[in-house]
Design a protein around this motif. Structure first.
Motif, PDB file in Angstrom:
ATOM      1  N   GLN A 184       2.424  -4.237 -12.597  1.00  0.00           N
ATOM      2  CA  GLN A 184       3.597  -3.531 -13.096  1.00  0.00           C
ATOM      3  C   GLN A 184       4.884  -4.202 -12.620  1.00  0.00           C
ATOM      4  O   GLN A 184       5.846  -4.346 -13.385  1.00  0.00           O
ATOM      5  CB  GLN A 184       3.567  -2.073 -12.619  1.00  0.00           C
ATOM      6  N   PHE A 185       4.916  -4.606 -11.359  1.00  0.00           N
ATOM      7  CA  PHE A 185       6.120  -5.243 -10.815  1.00  0.00           C
ATOM      8  C   PHE A 185       6.426  -6.548 -11.552  1.00  0.00           C
ATOM      9  O   PHE A 185       7.590  -6.835 -11.865  1.00  0.00           O
ATOM     10  CB  PHE A 185       5.949  -5.509  -9.321  1.00  0.00           C
ATOM     11  N   ARG A 186       5.401  -7.331 -11.812  1.00  0.00           N
ATOM     12  CA  ARG A 186       5.643  -8.588 -12.512  1.00  0.00           C
ATOM     13  C   ARG A 186       6.157  -8.334 -13.924  1.00  0.00           C
ATOM     14  O   ARG A 186       7.013  -9.073 -14.423  1.00  0.00           O
ATOM     15  CB  ARG A 186       4.368  -9.420 -12.548  1.00  0.00           C
TER      16      ARG A 186
ATOM     17  N   THR B 157       0.833  -1.212   0.000  1.00  0.00           N
ATOM     18  CA  THR B 157       0.000   0.000   0.000  1.00  0.00           C
ATOM     19  C   THR B 157       0.860   1.251   0.000  1.00  0.00           C
ATOM     20  O   THR B 157       0.562   2.219  -0.719  1.00  0.00           O
ATOM     21  CB  THR B 157      -0.939   0.002   1.220  1.00  0.00           C
ATOM     22  N   ASP B 158       1.934   1.255   0.799  1.00  0.00           N
ATOM     23  CA  ASP B 158       2.849   2.398   0.820  1.00  0.00           C
ATOM     24  C   ASP B 158       3.430   2.632  -0.571  1.00  0.00           C
ATOM     25  O   ASP B 158       3.510   3.783  -1.040  1.00  0.00           O
ATOM     26  CB  ASP B 158       3.988   2.154   1.803  1.00  0.00           C
ATOM     27  N   MET B 159       3.866   1.553  -1.222  1.00  0.00           N
ATOM     28  CA  MET B 159       4.476   1.695  -2.542  1.00  0.00           C
ATOM     29  C   MET B 159       3.453   2.132  -3.581  1.00  0.00           C
ATOM     30  O   MET B 159       3.743   2.961  -4.445  1.00  0.00           O
ATOM     31  CB  MET B 159       5.142   0.375  -2.951  1.00  0.00           C
ATOM     32  N   ALA B 160       2.246   1.594  -3.494  1.00  0.00           N
ATOM     33  CA  ALA B 160       1.209   1.978  -4.446  1.00  0.00           C
ATOM     34  C   ALA B 160       0.841   3.453  -4.290  1.00  0.00           C
ATOM     35  O   ALA B 160       0.639   4.163  -5.283  1.00  0.00           O
ATOM     36  CB  ALA B 160      -0.022   1.094  -4.253  1.00  0.00           C
ATOM     37  N   ARG B 161       0.770   3.901  -3.026  1.00  0.00           N
ATOM     38  CA  ARG B 161       0.458   5.307  -2.775  1.00  0.00           C
ATOM     39  C   ARG B 161       1.542   6.208  -3.372  1.00  0.00           C
ATOM     40  O   ARG B 161       1.251   7.236  -3.978  1.00  0.00           O
ATOM     41  CB  ARG B 161       0.321   5.544  -1.273  1.00  0.00           C
TER      42      ARG B 161
ATOM     43  N   THR C  57      -1.019   4.731  -7.678  1.00  0.00           N
ATOM     44  CA  THR C  57      -1.768   3.679  -8.356  1.00  0.00           C
ATOM     45  C   THR C  57      -2.369   2.754  -7.303  1.00  0.00           C
ATOM     46  O   THR C  57      -2.175   2.952  -6.100  1.00  0.00           O
ATOM     47  CB  THR C  57      -0.856   2.888  -9.318  1.00  0.00           C
ATOM     48  N   SER C  58      -3.092   1.751  -7.726  1.00  0.00           N
ATOM     49  CA  SER C  58      -3.687   0.806  -6.792  1.00  0.00           C
ATOM     50  C   SER C  58      -2.711  -0.339  -6.526  1.00  0.00           C
ATOM     51  O   SER C  58      -1.847  -0.637  -7.365  1.00  0.00           O
ATOM     52  CB  SER C  58      -4.981   0.227  -7.378  1.00  0.00           C
ATOM     53  N   PRO C  59      -2.803  -0.994  -5.373  1.00  0.00           N
ATOM     54  CA  PRO C  59      -1.940  -2.150  -5.102  1.00  0.00           C
ATOM     55  C   PRO C  59      -2.050  -3.231  -6.176  1.00  0.00           C
ATOM     56  O   PRO C  59      -1.054  -3.840  -6.545  1.00  0.00           O
ATOM     57  CB  PRO C  59      -2.445  -2.646  -3.749  1.00  0.00           C
ATOM     58  N   ARG C  60      -3.255  -3.475  -6.685  1.00  0.00           N
ATOM     59  CA  ARG C  60      -3.436  -4.511  -7.709  1.00  0.00           C
ATOM     60  C   ARG C  60      -2.679  -4.143  -8.993  1.00  0.00           C
ATOM     61  O   ARG C  60      -1.978  -4.982  -9.570  1.00  0.00           O
ATOM     62  CB  ARG C  60      -4.924  -4.698  -8.006  1.00  0.00           C
ATOM     63  N   HIS C  61      -2.824  -2.885  -9.426  1.00  0.00           N
ATOM     64  CA  HIS C  61      -2.133  -2.466 -10.651  1.00  0.00           C
ATOM     65  C   HIS C  61      -0.629  -2.453 -10.432  1.00  0.00           C
ATOM     66  O   HIS C  61       0.153  -2.806 -11.339  1.00  0.00           O
ATOM     67  CB  HIS C  61      -2.623  -1.079 -11.082  1.00  0.00           C
ATOM     68  N   LEU C  62      -0.188  -2.063  -9.237  1.00  0.00           N
ATOM     69  CA  LEU C  62       1.239  -2.053  -8.935  1.00  0.00           C
ATOM     70  C   LEU C  62       1.814  -3.470  -9.041  1.00  0.00           C
ATOM     71  O   LEU C  62       2.918  -3.666  -9.553  1.00  0.00           O
ATOM     72  CB  LEU C  62       1.488  -1.496  -7.533  1.00  0.00           C
TER      73      LEU C  62
ATOM     74  N   VAL D 199       7.947  -5.725 -14.953  1.00  0.00           N
ATOM     75  CA  VAL D 199       9.288  -5.125 -14.955  1.00  0.00           C
ATOM     76  C   VAL D 199      10.327  -6.023 -14.293  1.00  0.00           C
ATOM     77  O   VAL D 199      11.449  -6.169 -14.793  1.00  0.00           O
ATOM     78  CB  VAL D 199       9.257  -3.746 -14.262  1.00  0.00           C
ATOM     79  N   THR D 200       9.966  -6.642 -13.155  1.00  0.00           N
ATOM     80  CA  THR D 200      10.954  -7.398 -12.382  1.00  0.00           C
ATOM     81  C   THR D 200      10.733  -8.901 -12.399  1.00  0.00           C
ATOM     82  O   THR D 200      11.619  -9.652 -11.991  1.00  0.00           O
ATOM     83  CB  THR D 200      10.957  -6.938 -10.909  1.00  0.00           C
ATOM     84  N   GLY D 201       9.550  -9.341 -12.833  1.00  0.00           N
ATOM     85  CA  GLY D 201       9.242 -10.756 -12.787  1.00  0.00           C
ATOM     86  C   GLY D 201       8.860 -11.232 -11.400  1.00  0.00           C
ATOM     87  O   GLY D 201       8.740 -12.443 -11.167  1.00  0.00           O
ATOM     88  N   ARG D 202       8.655 -10.326 -10.469  1.00  0.00           N
ATOM     89  CA  ARG D 202       8.349 -10.671  -9.085  1.00  0.00           C
ATOM     90  C   ARG D 202       7.202  -9.817  -8.570  1.00  0.00           C
ATOM     91  O   ARG D 202       6.846  -8.805  -9.160  1.00  0.00           O
ATOM     92  CB  ARG D 202       9.575 -10.453  -8.199  1.00  0.00           C
ATOM     93  N   THR D 203       6.653 -10.215  -7.431  1.00  0.00           N
ATOM     94  CA  THR D 203       5.668  -9.376  -6.758  1.00  0.00           C
ATOM     95  C   THR D 203       6.416  -8.250  -6.042  1.00  0.00           C
ATOM     96  O   THR D 203       7.630  -8.328  -5.821  1.00  0.00           O
ATOM     97  CB  THR D 203       4.878 -10.184  -5.725  1.00  0.00           C
ATOM     98  N   PRO D 204       5.710  -7.189  -5.649  1.00  0.00           N
ATOM     99  CA  PRO D 204       6.383  -6.101  -4.931  1.00  0.00           C
ATOM    100  C   PRO D 204       7.104  -6.571  -3.666  1.00  0.00           C
ATOM    101  O   PRO D 204       8.238  -6.145  -3.395  1.00  0.00           O
ATOM    102  CB  PRO D 204       5.230  -5.142  -4.603  1.00  0.00           C
ATOM    103  N   LEU D 205       6.467  -7.443  -2.882  1.00  0.00           N
ATOM    104  CA  LEU D 205       7.103  -7.881  -1.636  1.00  0.00           C
ATOM    105  C   LEU D 205       8.283  -8.816  -1.905  1.00  0.00           C
ATOM    106  O   LEU D 205       9.265  -8.793  -1.148  1.00  0.00           O
ATOM    107  CB  LEU D 205       6.067  -8.566  -0.739  1.00  0.00           C
ATOM    108  N   GLN D 206       8.218  -9.621  -2.954  1.00  0.00           N
ATOM    109  CA  GLN D 206       9.363 -10.459  -3.302  1.00  0.00           C
ATOM    110  C   GLN D 206      10.554  -9.592  -3.703  1.00  0.00           C
ATOM    111  O   GLN D 206      11.691  -9.837  -3.299  1.00  0.00           O
ATOM    112  CB  GLN D 206       8.993 -11.412  -4.445  1.00  0.00           C
TER     113      GLN D 206
END
Length: 316
Positions: free
Chosen positions: A244-246, A228-232, A236-241, A248-255
């Motif tokens: 985007q992470f997948r 949520t902090d990163m999405a804010r 953008t929304s956490p779901r859209h973030l 660009v990085t191939g991973r979830t934001p927390l990974q």
């Protein structure tokens, strides 16, 4: 006297070939009887880095060797020489132990020796090895794999680890450690250790959609951060973030965040004398227990072991 054939064909990298020749071709002072007869085998002159090397034996001699070492290929986009692939396949069929160093795994793959087996190569080429040989179980994280008659090593220094592992198998830990001392390195790491690298992601000067956010996060690794902090921050929304992470990085934001925390911990363990507790706080892990658990899961060894491997307080 057991024979070790070093395969020389196509365009090769000189480091892995030199490492194998140094380790198997120069017995330690306390070497047991029956050291190796090292043979350089190939179809003719071969380009090895900036040098041209003339093999001592042809590939027919490689087929009759006890151990075959396939050093790194200079360009994985070039198909391995068919005559080398055939010779390596024939050597294995005749009972040879076959080991690849770094991108030499592509030769073993072309020979069908990785099908149904666990394998590795330099992390930068692991995805291509897996795509090209889908029947192989490619592990991009470990230093080397040992399937008995088929062994593979990751890049550069991991070639040393695998060669020392073979010495250990043949002559025991004392002899392997003696060679490690001669090379002025710590006794060899086990194959299950990680390659001590995290997939790099450009976070400064990049032109992708997450460049600013990733740089912002890396400046705040010592703080609690949520999706949520990163999405804010990214508006953008956490779901859209997550999407985007997948992308660009191939991973979830927390990974991705965990990987960055571990990378920062690696830097601190290598360059400072901070306690494990202090490193945990500085990387946002909170406690030494959490750091040890997450670090071992990502890197493959505990932080204390990692620090010892990368510090030179006692070279002897």
């Amino acid at each position: 006297m057991p024979t070790v054939a070093l395969a020389a064909a196509g365009r090769m990298l000189h480091f892995e070939l030199a490492v194998a020749h140094e380790i198997f071709g120069n017995p330690p002072l306390d070497a047991p009887q029956g050291w190796y007869d090292v043979l350089l085998c190939g179809p003719g002159p071969v380009r090895v880095g900036p040098f041209t090397v003339e093999p001592d034996h042809d590939l027919e001699r490689l087929v009759r060797a006890d151990t075959v070492i396939v050093p790194a290929c200079a360009d994985v986009d070039e198909p391995p020489p068919p005559e080398l692939v055939d010779a390596v396949r024939a050597a294995h069929a005749a009972g040879a132990r076959v080991a690849s160093l770094c991108t030499g795994a592509f030769v073993l793959g072309a020979a069908g020796l990785l099908d149904g087996r666990r394998a590795t190569t330099h992390w930068a080429h692991a995805a291509e090895l897996s795509a090209r040989h889908p029947l192989a179980e490619v592990d991009p994280d470990v230093l080397y794999t040992d399937n008995g008659s088929v062994l593979t090593a990751a890049g550069k220094a991991a070639a040393v680890d695998l060669c020392l592992h073979l010495i250990h198998l043949d002559h025991g830990a004392a002899v392997a450690n003696s060679i490690a001392r001669r090379l002025v390195m710590a006794p060899h790491r086990t194959g299950g250790q990680a390659q001590f690298v995290a997939t790099p992601v450009q976070v400064t000067g990049g032109d992708h959609q997450l460049a600013d956010l990733l740089a912002w996060v890396q400046q705040r690794l010592d703080r609690p951060l949520t999706v949520t902090d990163m999405a804010r921050r990214a508006s953008t929304s956490p779901r859209h973030l997550g999407r985007q992470f997948r992308a660009v990085t191939g991973r979830t934001p927390l990974q991705w965040l965990l990987t960055q925390r571990v990378r920062r911990a690696q830097e601190l363990l290598e360059a400072t004398d901070e306690t494990i507790e202090a490193v945990a706080v500085a990387t946002g892990m909170g406690t030494a227990t959490t750091l040890r658990r997450q670090f071992k899961r990502v890197v493959g060894v505990p932080p204390d072991t990692y620090r010892r491997a990368f510090r030179t307080a006692n070279p002897a």
